[in-house]
Design an enzyme around this catalytic site. Structure first.
Site, short mmCIF file in Angstrom:
data_model
loop_
_atom_site.label_atom_id
_atom_site.label_comp_id
_atom_site.label_asym_id
_atom_site.label_seq_id
_atom_site.Cartn_x
_atom_site.Cartn_y
_atom_site.Cartn_z
N ASP A 75 54.46 75.61 -6.24
CA ASP A 75 53.43 74.59 -6.47
C ASP A 75 52.22 74.77 -5.56
OD1 ASP A 75 54.81 73.85 -4.16
OD2 ASP A 75 55.81 72.16 -5.11
N ASN A 144 63.04 61.72 -2.28
CA ASN A 144 63.20 60.99 -3.56
C ASN A 144 63.90 61.84 -4.63
OD1 ASN A 144 61.23 62.81 -4.26
ND2 ASN A 144 59.73 61.31 -4.95
N HIS A 146 62.98 64.90 -5.61
CA HIS A 146 62.15 65.86 -6.35
C HIS A 146 62.49 67.31 -5.97
CE1 HIS A 146 58.47 65.92 -3.34
NE2 HIS A 146 59.38 66.77 -2.98
N GLU A 151 58.53 64.99 -9.79
CA GLU A 151 58.87 63.68 -9.24
C GLU A 151 59.86 62.96 -10.17
OE1 GLU A 151 58.06 63.28 -6.33
OE2 GLU A 151 55.96 63.72 -5.88
P1 PGA Z 1 60.19 69.31 3.32
O1 PGA Z 1 59.82 69.09 1.81
O2 PGA Z 1 60.85 70.65 3.40
O3 PGA Z 1 58.87 69.28 4.03
O4 PGA Z 1 61.11 68.22 3.74
C1 PGA Z 1 60.74 69.38 0.82
C2 PGA Z 1 60.21 68.93 -0.52
O5 PGA Z 1 59.45 67.97 -0.60
O6 PGA Z 1 60.59 69.57 -1.54
#
Ligand code: PGA
Length: 249
Positions: A75, A144, A146, A151
């Site tokens: 992304d 959450n 995702h 999302e």
């Molecule tokens: P993080 O993010 O590794 O910064 O915790 C993971 C994500 O949001 O997929």
């Protein structure tokens, strides 16, 4: 619609975040050594940084070569140029690509400034297909549930596209920016359907803030409210987590 078949992901619980990184890097190094032309799906965020550091160490000290490897990132924030300090392209350069022998033209990150996001997304999907498809996909997980920026509410069939970021994601990612208002609110992300086409998937999670998401991903039912739970419909998923992230299992 017929129910998708559900598989049991392989679960590796490590005693520390550092062990998670070492186990993850070994999985990626083994894949590259087995097939030097392997196609990797890569992730950004706080979690994979230690894994990238271990891969860099393996490149410098153990002769691990990325010369023939191709990578596709999950992304990119819409509105940030490749050379913006907070873009995911810049993250990848700083955290991995600038320190290994990968060919720059073999590293793909979605273009946050694409004029026509729909056309760009289609082209990104085609590039993945033309490369032969992703052999090994690295994932983090949002608190959450995702995966990439898919999302809650995302469908299993979703493809690369523009998405609005959840408030929780914006708050979580604010730590990478000076102000909450600086966090972009939209992104281009591979879809869940895109991710599920990878031949193998490795998801990393560390820390107690991920415990609920890991419980939904592995122990819960397959539910669009927890996009990571769609990984249960893939036959070759490994979760490498520390004890804190596994606390809800
Ligand atoms: P993080 O993010 O590794 O910064 O915790 C993971 C994500 O949001 O997929």
């Amino acid at each position: 619609m017929t129910e998708a078949r559900v598989f049991q992901p392989t679960l590796t619980i490590c005693t520390s975040a550092n062990e998670v990184a070492i186990a993850a890097a070994k999985t990626f190094a083994d894949a590259i050594r087995q097939n030097p032309k392997t196609v990797l799906g890569l992730a950004t965020g706080g979690t994979p940084i230690a894994t990238y550091q271990e891969l860099i160490r393996m490149h410098k000290e153990d002769g691990l070569s990325f010369q023939s490897v191709t990578t596709f990132n999950l992304d990119e924030y819409i509105g940030l140029s490749a050379d913006h300090p907070k873009s995911y392209r810049m993250f990848m350069q700083q955290e991995l690509f600038d320190h290994i022998d990968i060919a720059p033209q073999n590293t793909y990150v979605p273009d946050g400034l694409a004029d026509d996001v729909v056309a760009f997304s289609k082209a990104y999907e085609s590039m993945i297909q033309d490369s032969g498809g992703i052999d090994l996909q690295l994932l983090g997980i949002g608190s959450n549930g995702h995966i990439a920026f898919n999302e809650p509410g995302t469908s299993a069939q979703s493809r690369t596209r523009k998405i609005g970021l959840a408030d929780e994601t914006i708050k979580n990612n604010a730590r990478f920016f000076e102000h909450l208002n600086d966090v972009p609110t939209t992104a281009i992300t591979m879809g869940v359907g895109t991710i599920l086409e990878a031949k193998r998937i490795v998801l990393l999670a560390t820390g107690e803030s991920k415990a609920d998401a890991i419980r939904c991903a592995v122990g819960g039912k397959v539910d669009p409210e927890c996009p990571a739970s769609f990984l249960q419909t893939h036959p070759d998923v490994t979760l490498i987590v520390d004890k804190a992230a596994a606390a809800g299992l």
